[in-house]
Design a protein around this motif. Structure first.
Motif, short mmCIF file in Angstrom:
data_model
loop_
_atom_site.label_atom_id
_atom_site.label_comp_id
_atom_site.label_asym_id
_atom_site.label_seq_id
_atom_site.Cartn_x
_atom_site.Cartn_y
_atom_site.Cartn_z
N GLN A 1 28.37 47.55 -34.77
CA GLN A 1 29.58 46.74 -34.78
C GLN A 1 30.82 47.64 -34.70
O GLN A 1 31.08 48.44 -35.59
CB GLN A 1 29.65 45.88 -36.05
N LEU A 2 31.58 47.51 -33.63
CA LEU A 2 32.82 48.26 -33.46
C LEU A 2 33.91 47.68 -34.35
O LEU A 2 33.95 46.47 -34.58
CB LEU A 2 33.27 48.22 -32.01
N THR A 3 34.79 48.54 -34.84
CA THR A 3 35.92 48.05 -35.65
C THR A 3 37.27 48.34 -35.00
O THR A 3 38.10 47.45 -34.89
CB THR A 3 35.89 48.66 -37.06
N VAL A 4 37.51 49.57 -34.59
CA VAL A 4 38.77 49.91 -33.90
C VAL A 4 38.48 50.88 -32.76
O VAL A 4 37.52 51.66 -32.84
CB VAL A 4 39.81 50.54 -34.88
N PRO A 5 39.32 50.81 -31.70
CA PRO A 5 40.43 49.87 -31.51
C PRO A 5 39.94 48.52 -31.01
O PRO A 5 38.82 48.41 -30.50
CB PRO A 5 41.28 50.56 -30.45
N SER A 6 40.78 47.51 -31.16
CA SER A 6 40.47 46.20 -30.61
C SER A 6 40.46 46.28 -29.08
O SER A 6 41.10 47.14 -28.49
CB SER A 6 41.51 45.16 -31.06
N SER A 7 39.75 45.38 -28.46
CA SER A 7 39.66 45.40 -27.01
C SER A 7 40.99 45.01 -26.38
O SER A 7 41.69 44.11 -26.85
CB SER A 7 38.57 44.45 -26.52
N GLY A 8 41.35 45.70 -25.30
CA GLY A 8 42.55 45.36 -24.54
C GLY A 8 43.83 45.98 -25.04
O GLY A 8 44.91 45.65 -24.54
N THR B 1 28.96 45.75 -28.21
CA THR B 1 29.75 45.12 -27.16
C THR B 1 30.66 46.17 -26.53
O THR B 1 31.04 47.15 -27.18
CB THR B 1 30.62 43.99 -27.72
N VAL B 2 30.98 45.99 -25.28
CA VAL B 2 31.88 46.92 -24.58
C VAL B 2 33.32 46.47 -24.78
O VAL B 2 33.65 45.30 -24.57
CB VAL B 2 31.55 46.99 -23.08
N ARG B 3 34.16 47.40 -25.23
CA ARG B 3 35.59 47.12 -25.37
C ARG B 3 36.36 47.97 -24.37
O ARG B 3 35.86 48.99 -23.88
CB ARG B 3 36.07 47.40 -26.79
N SER B 4 37.58 47.55 -24.10
CA SER B 4 38.41 48.29 -23.16
C SER B 4 39.73 48.67 -23.81
O SER B 4 40.16 48.07 -24.80
CB SER B 4 38.68 47.45 -21.91
N LEU B 5 40.37 49.70 -23.24
CA LEU B 5 41.71 50.10 -23.67
C LEU B 5 42.46 50.61 -22.45
O LEU B 5 41.85 51.02 -21.45
CB LEU B 5 41.65 51.16 -24.77
N ILE B 6 43.77 50.58 -22.53
CA ILE B 6 44.62 51.03 -21.42
C ILE B 6 45.52 52.14 -21.91
O ILE B 6 46.27 51.94 -22.88
CB ILE B 6 45.46 49.87 -20.85
N TYR B 7 45.42 53.30 -21.27
CA TYR B 7 46.29 54.43 -21.58
C TYR B 7 47.40 54.47 -20.53
O TYR B 7 47.13 54.65 -19.33
CB TYR B 7 45.50 55.72 -21.59
N ASP B 8 48.64 54.31 -20.97
CA ASP B 8 49.77 54.17 -20.06
C ASP B 8 50.97 54.91 -20.63
O ASP B 8 51.44 54.59 -21.72
CB ASP B 8 50.10 52.68 -19.89
N VAL B 9 51.45 55.90 -19.91
CA VAL B 9 52.62 56.65 -20.35
C VAL B 9 53.80 56.51 -19.38
O VAL B 9 54.83 57.14 -19.56
CB VAL B 9 52.29 58.15 -20.53
N THR B 10 53.64 55.67 -18.38
CA THR B 10 54.68 55.48 -17.38
C THR B 10 55.48 54.22 -17.68
O THR B 10 54.91 53.13 -17.78
CB THR B 10 54.07 55.38 -15.97
N GLY B 11 56.77 54.36 -17.83
CA GLY B 11 57.63 53.22 -18.12
C GLY B 11 57.86 52.34 -16.91
O GLY B 11 57.57 52.74 -15.76
#
Length: 314
Positions: free
Chosen positions: A129-136, A210-220
């Protein structure tokens, strides 16, 4: 005199009616209607979904889990407040009692209590069971902390992170094992990543989480383009300030200045809005006011400021 008394009574009734809107209903004599797990359930599934019907006027719920029973506690497993009517939690094999009640700012309902027994099982029948980070979630900093719950029977945990949906397990962003319940990764490039975890021991592996996703974004976001009023235009109050919407903008920061184009017009500025307009209704006839806007994306990155425009109140 009689007229004054009648007026006083009406005033009191109106006051009571108004106050009733702010009185929080008591839930002291109510009980939670539990849906799952069933009472006295015997199972070999370590991950359980605790689920109940929502209670009117409850702002949150207190869920407690102990082993083996509340009248003879040897271990407090969980004591948490949650806002939803469903909570997933992974436990070791053993005998448990659990209970839940509704709570608000001034009262709490009765506890509803159930028992549960979990039997040892093969690791391959379980999942982490994953806890962090939340998906998305969006990240503007490269350091990402992954965490998960302990799974009975595990010796190590395998964490995989990828930006191609695990299509090639020989070419992933990260593929490591650890005996900890977390891992800190520093991402090297922007993009969308997927992550998952499984438990392993010397003879078998668990199912993948379960597979979760994250977005790494440093561009404004791009620079905001102002629409109305045009620069140096004479306008009447209230003044509707508008600008073009940016596809990757989640919110906008509007700054309004005095005529020197540096001093904030008031303590209200800068102001964060989600729309592409702001109504300015201050100032005196003949006064010159300046303004500009910049955008922020979901990761919190700030874009470049728009041009500074001025308008004169007529």
């Amino acid at each position: 005199m009689k007229k004054n008394i009648n007026l006083l009574m009406v005033s009191v009734l109106l006051l009571m009616a108004g106050c009733s809107e702010f009185i929080e209903p008591s839930i002291e004599n109510r009980s939670i209607d539990i849906l799952a797990p069933a009472n006295k359930l015997e199972t070999n599934s370590y991950q359980q979904t605790f689920w109940w019907n929502p209670m009117a006027d409850a702002l949150f719920y207190r869920l407690q889990i102990v082993s083996p029973k509340f009248d003879s506690v040897s271990k407090m497993v969980l004591d948490t407040l949650i806002k939803t009517e469903k909570f997933v939690y992974t436990m070791d094999p053993g005998k448990y009692e659990w209970r839940v009640r509704g709570e608000n700012g001034s009262s709490a309902s009765n506890y509803s209590t159930r028992s549960l027994e979990i039997f040892p099982s093969s690791l391959k029948e379980q999942s982490v069971q994953l806890t962090v980070p939340s998906s998305g979630l969006y990240f503007s900093k490269p350091d990402v902390r992954y965490e998960w719950l302990k799974l009975f029977g595990a010796k190590v945990y395998r964490l995989q992170v990828d930006n191609n949906n695990f299509l090639d397990e020989n070419n992933m962003t990260l593929n490591i094992t650890t005996d900890n319940l977390g891992f800190l990764q520093t991402l090297s490039k922007e993009g969308t990543y997927q992550f998952r975890v499984r438990a392993e021991n010397s003879v078998e592996n668990s199912k993948w989480s379960t597979v979760r996703s994250l977005i790494y974004d440093v561009t404004g976001p791009e620079r905001v383009l102002l629409n109305t009023p045009s620069n140096k235009q004479a306008v009447s109050r209230p003044v509707r300030l508008t600008w073009s919407r940016l596809a990757d903008a989640e919110r906008y920061e509007i700054s309004v200045y005095q005529s020197d184009e540096q001093t904030p017009y008031s303590k209200s500025y800068p102001l964060i809005v989600t729309s592409t307009e702001h109504v300015f209704d201050a100032g005196n006839v003949g006064e010159t006011v300046a303004w500009r806007v910049r955008a922020f994306d979901k990761a919190g990155n700030a874009g470049a400021y728009s041009e500074i425009r001025t308008f004169t109140i007529q």
